[in-house]
Design a protein around this motif. Sequence first.
Motif, mmCIF file in Angstrom:
data_model
loop_
_atom_site.group_PDB
_atom_site.id
_atom_site.type_symbol
_atom_site.label_atom_id
_atom_site.label_comp_id
_atom_site.label_asym_id
_atom_site.label_seq_id
_atom_site.Cartn_x
_atom_site.Cartn_y
_atom_site.Cartn_z
ATOM 1 N N ALA A 132 0.329 -1.906 0.015
ATOM 2 C CA ALA A 132 0.155 -0.070 -0.064
ATOM 3 C C ALA A 132 1.117 1.612 -0.074
ATOM 4 O O ALA A 132 1.896 1.172 0.381
ATOM 5 N N ALA A 133 0.143 2.125 -0.534
ATOM 6 C CA ALA A 133 1.254 3.597 -1.037
ATOM 7 C C ALA A 133 1.010 4.104 0.937
ATOM 8 O O ALA A 133 0.222 3.719 1.355
ATOM 9 N N VAL A 134 1.788 4.583 1.454
ATOM 10 C CA VAL A 134 2.105 4.959 2.685
ATOM 11 C C VAL A 134 2.353 7.260 2.762
ATOM 12 O O VAL A 134 3.136 7.319 1.312
ATOM 13 N N MET A 135 2.288 8.227 3.574
ATOM 14 C CA MET A 135 2.721 9.041 3.881
ATOM 15 C C MET A 135 4.162 9.314 4.485
ATOM 16 O O MET A 135 3.582 8.851 5.709
ATOM 17 N N GLN A 136 4.485 10.021 3.499
ATOM 18 C CA GLN A 136 6.159 10.257 4.426
ATOM 19 C C GLN A 136 5.597 12.143 5.375
ATOM 20 O O GLN A 136 6.337 12.168 4.270
ATOM 21 N N ILE A 137 5.502 12.208 5.810
ATOM 22 C CA ILE A 137 5.754 13.011 6.537
ATOM 23 C C ILE A 137 6.896 13.846 8.255
ATOM 24 O O ILE A 137 7.953 12.973 8.533
ATOM 25 N N GLU A 138 7.966 14.890 7.364
ATOM 26 C CA GLU A 138 8.747 15.144 7.954
ATOM 27 C C GLU A 138 8.087 16.665 8.916
ATOM 28 O O GLU A 138 7.014 17.762 8.552
ATOM 29 N N MET A 139 7.616 16.594 10.534
ATOM 30 C CA MET A 139 7.381 17.509 11.275
ATOM 31 C C MET A 139 8.331 17.763 12.045
ATOM 32 O O MET A 139 8.799 17.615 12.632
ATOM 33 N N ARG A 140 7.863 19.355 12.270
ATOM 34 C CA ARG A 140 8.338 19.701 13.696
ATOM 35 C C ARG A 140 7.633 19.900 14.880
ATOM 36 O O ARG A 140 6.523 20.696 14.257
ATOM 37 N N ASP A 141 7.883 19.754 16.510
ATOM 38 C CA ASP A 141 7.507 20.351 17.186
ATOM 39 C C ASP A 141 7.060 21.734 17.861
ATOM 40 O O ASP A 141 8.069 22.392 17.412
ATOM 41 N N ILE A 142 5.725 21.968 17.262
ATOM 42 C CA ILE A 142 6.039 23.812 17.847
ATOM 43 C C ILE A 142 5.681 24.461 19.180
ATOM 44 O O ILE A 142 7.093 25.314 18.840
ATOM 45 N N ARG A 143 6.258 23.147 20.089
ATOM 46 C CA ARG A 143 6.943 24.374 20.857
ATOM 47 C C ARG A 143 8.451 23.681 21.670
ATOM 48 O O ARG A 143 8.664 24.877 21.407
ATOM 49 N N SER A 144 9.065 22.798 21.274
ATOM 50 C CA SER A 144 10.232 22.652 21.545
ATOM 51 C C SER A 144 10.892 22.646 20.302
ATOM 52 O O SER A 144 12.303 23.015 20.500
ATOM 53 N N GLY A 145 10.537 22.413 18.739
ATOM 54 C CA GLY A 145 11.109 22.767 17.760
ATOM 55 C C GLY A 145 11.937 20.843 17.082
ATOM 56 O O GLY A 145 12.568 21.318 16.380
ATOM 57 N N THR A 146 11.462 20.081 17.968
ATOM 58 C CA THR A 146 12.264 19.360 17.190
ATOM 59 C C THR A 146 11.575 18.270 16.223
ATOM 60 O O THR A 146 10.518 18.950 15.865
ATOM 61 N N LYS A 147 12.477 17.884 15.156
ATOM 62 C CA LYS A 147 12.020 17.487 14.146
ATOM 63 C C LYS A 147 11.915 15.986 14.477
ATOM 64 O O LYS A 147 13.152 14.914 14.497
ATOM 65 N N THR A 148 11.087 15.097 13.414
ATOM 66 C CA THR A 148 10.832 14.100 13.369
ATOM 67 C C THR A 148 9.937 13.981 11.450
ATOM 68 O O THR A 148 9.392 14.341 11.162
ATOM 69 N N ASN A 149 10.466 12.204 12.135
ATOM 70 C CA ASN A 149 9.804 11.513 10.661
ATOM 71 C C ASN A 149 8.938 10.843 10.837
ATOM 72 O O ASN A 149 9.720 9.994 11.948
ATOM 73 N N VAL A 150 7.732 10.503 9.799
ATOM 74 C CA VAL A 150 6.726 9.891 10.001
ATOM 75 C C VAL A 150 6.072 9.302 9.335
ATOM 76 O O VAL A 150 6.064 9.699 8.689
ATOM 77 N N ARG A 151 5.374 7.927 9.289
ATOM 78 C CA ARG A 151 4.801 7.060 8.260
ATOM 79 C C ARG A 151 3.513 7.123 8.245
ATOM 80 O O ARG A 151 2.922 6.277 9.473
#
Length: 70
Positions: A35-54
Motif C-alpha cells: 500500500a501507498a504511505v505518506m512520509q511526513i517530516e514535521m516539527r514540534d511547535i513548542r520544542s522545535g524538534t524534528k521527526t519523520n513519520v510514515r
Amino acid sequence: MKVNAITLRYGNVIEYEGKLWVVAKAEINQPGKGAAVMQIEMRDIRSGTKTNVRFRTQETLERVRLEQAE
C-alpha cells in the motif's frame, strides 16, 4: 478536524502523540508492492524538534486550526 493522511500539506498543523506539529514536508511513497504511505517530516511547535513519520494514506489524523489571541 479529522482528515486523512493523504490530504496533509506543507504548513498544516496536526496533533500527534499529544503535541502540536507543523508539517515541513509531505511525500507520497508508492512502492511496487504493498500500500501507498505518506512520509511526513514535521516539527514540534513548542520544542522545535524534528521527526519523520510514515502514515498509511487512509489513516485519520487530527488537523488543528490555530488562531492568535491578544
